[in-house]
Write an enzyme that holds these catalytic residues in place. Structure first.
Site, PDB file in Angstrom:
ATOM      1  N   ARG A 110       0.778  -1.233  -0.080  1.00 17.62           N
ATOM      2  CA  ARG A 110      -0.059  -0.127  -0.083  1.00 17.62           C
ATOM      3  C   ARG A 110       0.950   1.240   0.001  1.00 17.62           C
ATOM      4  O   ARG A 110       1.940   1.258   0.471  1.00 17.62           O
ATOM      5  CB  ARG A 110      -0.785  -0.165   1.295  1.00 17.62           C
ATOM      6  CG  ARG A 110      -1.969  -0.870   1.211  1.00 17.62           C
ATOM      7  CD  ARG A 110      -3.279  -0.435   0.218  1.00 17.62           C
ATOM      8  NE  ARG A 110      -4.405  -1.353   0.437  1.00 17.62           N
ATOM      9  CZ  ARG A 110      -4.499  -2.222  -0.734  1.00 17.62           C
ATOM     10  NH1 ARG A 110      -4.024  -2.556  -1.332  1.00 17.62           N
ATOM     11  NH2 ARG A 110      -5.938  -2.822  -0.268  1.00 17.62           N
ATOM     12  N   HIS A 164      -1.739   0.965  -9.670  1.00 18.45           N
ATOM     13  CA  HIS A 164      -2.459   0.050  -8.774  1.00 18.45           C
ATOM     14  C   HIS A 164      -2.916  -1.061  -9.615  1.00 18.45           C
ATOM     15  O   HIS A 164      -4.300  -1.461  -9.493  1.00 18.45           O
ATOM     16  CB  HIS A 164      -3.617   0.818  -8.094  1.00 18.45           C
ATOM     17  CG  HIS A 164      -3.938  -0.190  -6.799  1.00 18.45           C
ATOM     18  ND1 HIS A 164      -4.112   0.545  -5.363  1.00 18.45           N
ATOM     19  CD2 HIS A 164      -3.789  -1.430  -6.370  1.00 18.45           C
ATOM     20  CE1 HIS A 164      -4.288  -0.457  -4.762  1.00 18.45           C
ATOM     21  NE2 HIS A 164      -4.172  -1.718  -5.125  1.00 18.45           N
TER      22      HIS A 164
HETATM   23  C1  GLV Z   1      -5.698  -4.666  -4.013  1.00 23.44           C
HETATM   24  O1  GLV Z   1      -4.986  -3.584  -3.786  1.00 23.44           O
HETATM   25  C2  GLV Z   1      -6.130  -5.621  -3.002  1.00 23.44           C
HETATM   26  O2  GLV Z   1      -6.157  -5.262  -1.806  1.00 23.44           O
HETATM   27  O3  GLV Z   1      -6.596  -6.676  -3.335  1.00 23.44           O
END
Ligand code: GLV
Length: 308
Positions: free
Chosen positions: A223, A271
C-alpha cells in the site's frame, strides 16, 4: 434479503450474475440504490465512501473485493460485523508475476539499457548471477509465499521478513523489528507485499533504505502508506537506492505533478499489480456467503487487532 455492491474498480455485472445463480432470492443492489436498508444482509465492496456501511441494521458481513482491508478498518463507520478479505482468489498469481517482472527488470539492468538505447550506446554490463542477487520479500502470507516460490524457481537467493514470524518453506525467514536490519542487509531488492497496519505503516523509509546495500532497489505492491515518499526520493537522489517500481501510492490516482512521474529511476504503475477478477474470486465469496447462511464461520475473516 439483499446484497449492496460498491466499487469504482469492479464491474457489478459478473457479481450480480454469480449471486443470482446461487441465491436467486437475494436481491443485488448497486450503491447508491440500496433498496430497503433493513433487508441488506451483505455488503460487497472495494473502497466504499466513508460511512457508507453503517446504514444497514441487519448487516451480517462486509465482503471485501480485495486482499487488503486497511481502508475498511481505518473507517470508524465500518460496522462491527465480520470483515472478510480475499485470500489468493486470483490476486496472488498476478502479484507474483508483477514481482518477478520487477526483480528481472532491475537484476537484468533494464533501466540502464533503456537509457543507453536513448543515446544509441552499445555497452554490455557484466552479468550478475541470480543466485548472487538476493531478493527480500516482505510479507509471508499467500501473496508473499507465491512471490518467493516463483523467485526461488528462477534461482534467486530469496529471504522473507514478516512482523509475525510467519515463515515460507525453503526460504530464509526473518521476523519482527529485531531481525529487520539483518534481513535488509543483503537485499539487492526488496519487494513489499505486507498488509498495511499500524505496525507496518511507513516501513519503507530511510532506516530501511539505509540498511540495504548501496545501489539496491525497492518494489512496492503493498500500500502507499508503507512508503515514506520523501525518504525514497532522497534515497534515489543520493543513489543509495538505484531504482523503484511502485504500484501503490498515498494518493491514488497519483497526482499529475507528483515527482515520481518524472523521476527516471522510478517506474509508476496505476495499482494494477493484483486486480480482482470476478471469475477468479467469486467462488470464494459465494462459498463464504453459503457458510454464513448455514451459520458457519466464514473463511478469511479479518482479525481487527492484527489488521489482516
Ligand atoms: C488490492 O490492492 C487488494 O487489496 O486486493
Amino acid at each position: 434479503m439483499s446484497v449492496v455492491f460498491y466499487s469504482e474498480a469492479d464491474p457489478p455485472k459478473p457479481w450480480r450474475n454469480a449471486f443470482a445463480a446461487v441465491f436467486p432470492q437475494m436481491q443485488f443492489h448497486v450503491w447508491p440504490d440500496v433498496g430497503d436498508v433493513e433487508s441488506v444482509r451483505y455488503a460487497l465492496v472495494w473502497n466504499p465512501p466513508s460511512g457508507m456501511l453503517n446504514k444497514y441494521p441487519n448487516l451480517k458481513a462486509v465482503l471485501a473485493l480485495g486482499a487488503g482491508v486497511d481502508y475498511l478498518l481505518a473507517d470508524p463507520g465500518t460496522p462491527d460485523v465480520p470483515v472478510i478479505r480475499l485470500l489468493g482468489a486470483g490476486l496472488a498469481p498476478q502479484m507474483a508475476e508483477y514481482a518477478v517482472y520487477a526483480v528481472l527488470h532491475f537484476h537484468r539492468a533494464m533501466p540502464e539499457y533503456h537509457v543507453q538505447q536513448s543515446k544509441s550506446v552499445w555497452q554490455p554490463h557484466a552479468p550478475v548471477l541470480s543466485s548472487q542477487f538476493t531478493v527480500g520479500v516482505m510479507g509471508a502470507g499467500i501473496i508473499g509465499g507465491l512471490i518467493a516460490e516463483h523467485l526461488v524457481e528462477l534461482g534467486y537467493a530469496v529471504r522473507c521478513w514478516s512482523r509475525s514470524g510467519s515463515s515460507i518453506d525453503g526460504v530464509e525467514s526473518f521476523a519482527g523489528d529485531a531481525q529487520l536490519n539483518e534481513f535488509l542487509s543483503a537485499c539487492r531488492v526488496v519487494v513489499n507485499a505486507l498488509a498495511l497496519t499500524d505496525k507496518t505503516v511507513g516501513i519503507l523509509g530511510t532506516n530501511t533504505f539505509m540498511s540495504m546495500p548501496p545501489g539496491s532497489y525497492v518494489v512496492n505492491i503493498g500500500r502507499g502508506g508503507h512508503l515514506v515518499e520523501d525518504d525514497l526520493l532522497a534515497a534515489l537522489d543520493s543513489g543509495h537506492i538505484a531504482g523503484a517500481m511502485l504500484d501503490v501510492f498515498n494518493e491514488e490516482p497519483l497526482p499529475a505533478n507528483h515527482p515520481f512521474w518524472s523521476n527516471p529511476r522510478v517506474v509508476v504503475t496505476p495499482h494494477i499489480a493484483g486486480v480482482t477478477v470476478a471469475s477468479e474470486a467469486e467462488a470464494q465469496v459465494i462459498e463464504n456467503v453459503k457458510r454464513m447462511e448455514r451459520g458457519e464461520p466464514p473463511v478469511g475473516a479479518v482479525d481487527r487487532q492484527r489488521g489482516y
